[in-house]
Design an enzyme around this catalytic site. Structure first.
Site, PDB file in Angstrom:
ATOM      1  CG  ASP A 225      -2.189   0.942   1.079  1.00  0.00           C
ATOM      2  OD1 ASP A 225      -1.843   1.820   0.059  1.00  0.00           O
ATOM      3  OD2 ASP A 225      -3.051   0.956   1.833  1.00  0.00           O
TER       4      ASP A 225
HETATM    5  C1  BGC Z   1      -4.952   3.384   0.001  1.00  0.00           C
HETATM    6  C2  BGC Z   1      -4.998   2.457  -1.198  1.00  0.00           C
HETATM    7  C3  BGC Z   1      -4.846   3.175  -2.601  1.00  0.00           C
HETATM    8  C4  BGC Z   1      -3.325   3.758  -2.525  1.00  0.00           C
HETATM    9  C5  BGC Z   1      -3.160   4.654  -3.830  1.00  0.00           C
HETATM   10  C6  BGC Z   1      -3.765   4.188  -0.170  1.00  0.00           C
HETATM   11  O1  BGC Z   1      -3.919   5.182   0.750  1.00  0.00           O
HETATM   12  O2  BGC Z   1      -4.974   2.883   1.061  1.00  0.00           O
HETATM   13  O3  BGC Z   1      -6.374   1.819  -1.192  1.00  0.00           O
HETATM   14  O4  BGC Z   1      -4.887   2.171  -3.579  1.00  0.00           O
HETATM   15  O5  BGC Z   1      -3.528   4.697  -1.590  1.00  0.00           O
HETATM   16  O6  BGC Z   1      -4.106   5.545  -4.022  1.00  0.00           O
END
Ligand code: BGC
Length: 757
Positions: A225
């Site tokens: 993530d």
């Molecule tokens: C989120 C993800 C997301 C990623 C990219 C993170 O803060 O938890 O679900 O895909 O950011 O935007």
């Protein structure tokens, strides 16, 4: 390029290989000779293509219903179609990987991101995830199933340690991921921010390698993530292939490799996986695509029509007759300004938005009059005036449709809610309106659930619309007038109050830790086992028609069972029913929920029509996870299968007898004497040893007496410390003798099961 990309990888320098382990920027991997750049964007219910860290230059995309809505359709075929449509837009926008779907379990209704997740039940979440991934990947692009694992809250999400026992993880928090990995083969899995039992998911070797790859056979790329990597080198070693975003920390990986602390094979592995991904998830692979945004919008509408859940419908007040002459008050800002998705990384810049008020006015004409009733920002003076206006309108109308819900500021990625109540100004408005008319229909727009117990008596009907995407307003209007028949079902129980939820005392934890104290008793598994009242049970959802269930047959097959039954539409309009299958197990050696969902099928039926449904259950549908036996266990005996319309509306039941399955129990020094005597090999070994002791007769106790029972409950090791003349280490020797006797008597059993703890 060779299958394993050896030719390309052998040409790369150590620096180049190390560089592949992180992104080039916010949304793409690095390109090196022979391996192209791969781009990725959120996800999950539409595309959010941004240039960099900010929200600039968003390209319009179709906003389909977020998971809370699309999940409520319980329709995998429809979900697959939506996945395909998202995949098509990804191709058109040059996006190689769609960062979704999110399939974490809704452990507490307070989780700020529940609108992005599907269910409190892993089968519902997993079948949704599978359908979405299959759909997206059918377009040649990759999906990223997220957030693996146990990311069930936003509070302290980047650091909190989920303290959960292995059975709970295996039975509740893992199976949705397991189903997607095994059945849909996602190109990537995104690891979560949180720690699990003290270890960050991003550097958790057990999670990312032993379970995900060795057990489930995952062969794609594990991506972090955004910002989830804490220790760069530990993460790569544990099985995290790609750190996102940006290259920060690359030098640590390179330095570790140069110092020989990180074997070069680990970086070869990363390079091979990224090279495979570049080939596999390539939005240009299937050639150019034309997206028909009108058709995409129509699909968003179809999906939104199957999502809303008709919670109650007293006296058949719904649907509103299209041809009538009664005056209809439409009250509530949500009718005019739809809330149709949540905030955070999943927010889609929609191609267009339909409001329920416009659609209702188009269908019902001048019979519709509108009053906003309240403001989203709860301005006391303005709200008082608006409520007075709404009261007058309601009093002058024959029927009031009140659009209530959670304003955007109430829930988002990044923080959890602290209440499940509707905003006070809206509850006050409902009271005001209900004082002048009994004929109130409430339509809800909310991502996380809201309690209904304190106010539902004021409404004759409640249509829970969740968040429905850009066509949601029209969908609600068509359902209200009966152009479509509600067929959504609750994927989460609606509790009577927050304090009655299973995780209440353990959410969101404190001091960096959250204890999953309710264990496997999440959602209906808790409410139904403990017979705790709920406002609306899991699986509930009414229709404008009625369904009857009949002719259940349950037959044992291949360690599982084959279940057949019939559903009939006994009303006078066409409709769809989600038939649900629950399994009960009252004889298991360990505590289990009173019933658990093991299958479901959505059937579409014309009036008077019926359909015979067959659902095959494999042995896993009957199994529990044993931590000591390290595997899925079915205890021999009778299992109950219930078929019904919700977890509390079970219409038919049958039984099936299954044999014992899974790794057999193994005796240890901690096994009580009774278990040693109950195991034929153990009994032989123990009796042989006892016969050598001078006081052997002391062990011949009658097991029906209290004294005998007390004796039988003592672990072997403890007992031997009290037996005069028993040599040091006698218990360990007995276990060793037992293991070799077992190996001779039953080699298969020894091969499949590690010795118990
Ligand atoms: C989120 C993800 C997301 C990623 C990219 C993170 O803060 O938890 O679900 O895909 O950011 O935007």
């Amino acid at each position: 390029m060779g299958r394993d990309h050896d030719d390309v990888i052998s040409q790369l320098s150590l620096e180049q290989k190390a560089s592949l382990a992180s992104g080039a920027d916010f949304w793409s991997t690095k390109a090196v000779p022979g391996i192209r750049r791969v781009t990725m964007n959120d996800g999950p219910h539409g595309l959010r293509v941004v240039d960099d860290i900010g929200l600039r230059s968003q390209k319009p995309a179709t906003c389909f219903p977020p998971a809370v809505g699309l999940g409520s359709t319980w329709n995998p075929e429809l979900q697959r179609e939506v996945g395909e449509a998202i995949g098509r837009e990804a191709r058109a926008l040059g996006v190689d990987i769609v960062l979704g779907p999110g399939i974490n379990i809704k452990r507490s209704p307070l989780c700020g991101r529940n609108f992005e997740y599907v269910s409190e039940d892993p089968l519902v979440a997993g079948s949704f995830g599978q359908a979405l991934v299959e759909g997206i990947q059918s377009q040649g692009v990759g999906a990223s199933v997220k957030h693996f694992a146990a990311n069930n809250q936003e509070t302290d999400r980047m650091h909190v340690s989920v303290e959960a026992d292995e059975r709970t993880l295996r039975e509740i928090y893992f199976p949705a991921f397991e189903r997607v990995v095994k059945n849909a083969k996602p190109a990537t899995v995104m690891c979560s921010y949180n720690r699990i039992n003290g270890v960050y998911a991003s550097q958790n070797e057990w999670l990312l390698t032993s379970v995900l790859r060795d057990e489930w056979g995952f062969d794609g790329v594990v991506v972090s993530d955004w910002g989830a990597v804490v220790d760069r080198v530990a993460a790569v070693e544990a099985g995290l292939d790609l750190k996102m975003p940006t290259a920060t920390g690359d030098e640590a990986v390179l330095a570790a490799a140069q110092a020989g602390e990180l074997p070069e094979e680990v970086l070869d592995r990363v390079a091979r996986r990224i090279a495979t991904l570049a080939e596999r998830a390539d939005s240009s692979r299937l050639g150019p695509v034309q997206v028909d945004y009108d058709a995409q919008h129509q699909l968003a509408l179809r999906a939104a029509l199957e999502a809303p859940v008709l919670l109650k419908n007293e006296g058949g007040v719904l649907p509103i007759a299209e041809q009538g002459s009664n005056r209809i008050a439409v009250i509530g800002e949500f009718a005019r300004t739809p809330r149709y998705q949540g905030s955070g990384s999943s927010q889609v810049p929609s191609t267009r938005v339909e409001a329920a008020l416009d659609a209702l006015t188009e269908i019902l004409g001048a019979r519709v009059r509108f009053a906003p009733g309240f403001t989203f920002d709860e301005d006391a003076d303005a709200d008082a005036d608006l409520a007075a206006e709404a009261r007058e309108l309601a009093a002058a109308s024959d029927l009031t449709v009140l659009f209530l819900g959670l304003p955007d500021s109430y829930e988002s990625e990044g923080f959890d809610r602290d209440s499940i109540e509707l905003p006070a100004n809206q509850l006050a408005l409902l009271e005001t309106v209900a004082a002048v008319t009994r004929d109130v229909i409430v339509v809800l727009s909310n991502g996380g659930l809201v309690e209904t117990e304190s106010w539902e008596f004021r409404a004759r009907a409640i249509l829970e619309g969740w968040l429905l995407g850009q066509a949601g307003g029209r969908a609600l209007a068509e359902l209200l007038v009966g152009r479509a028949n509600p067929s959504g079902k609750l994927t989460e129980s609606i509790p009577v109050k927050l304090e009655a939820t299973p995780s209440y005392i353990n959410f969101p934890g404190a001091e960096g830790e959250v204890v999953y104290g309710e264990r496997v008793y999440v959602g209906y598994r808790y409410y139904d086992t403990l017979q705790v009242p709920v406002s609306y049970p899991f699986g509930h959802g009414l229709s404008y028609t009625e369904f009857e269930y009949a002719d259940l047959s349950v037959t044992a097959r291949d360690g599982g069972a084959s279940v057949t039954f019939t559903v009939r539409n006994v009303g006078d309009v066409a409709g769809a029913e989600v038939a649900q299958l629950y399994r009960g197990d009252r004889h298991s050696a360990i505590d289990r929920p009173v019933h658990e969902l093991v299958g479901f099928r959505k059937v579409f039926l014309e009036p008077g029509a019926s359909q015979t449904v067959t659902i095959e259950l494999d042995s896993r549908a009957f199994a529990y996870w044993s931590t000591t036996r390290h595997g899925w266990i079915v205890d021999e005996g009778l299992f109950t299968i219930w078929v019904g319309s919700s977890s509390r509306d079970l219409r038919l039941h049958g039984e099936v007898r299954l044999p014992a399955q899974g790794p057999a129990p193994r005796l240890t020094v901690f096994s009580p004497i009774a278990e040693w005597f109950a195991d034929p090999v153990g009994a032989r070994v123990l009796q042989g040893a006892l016969a050598q002791l001078p006081d052997a007769h002391a062990f011949e106790l009658d097991p029906t007496t209290n004294e005998g029972k007390m004796f039988a409950a003592i672990p072997l090791g403890h007992l031997l410390t009290m037996v005069p003349g028993a040599p040091q280490g006698a218990a360990a020797q007995l276990v060793a003798a037992y293991e070799s006797a077992l190996a001779a008597a039953d080699p298969a059993r020894v091969a499949t099961a590690p010795a118990g703890a």
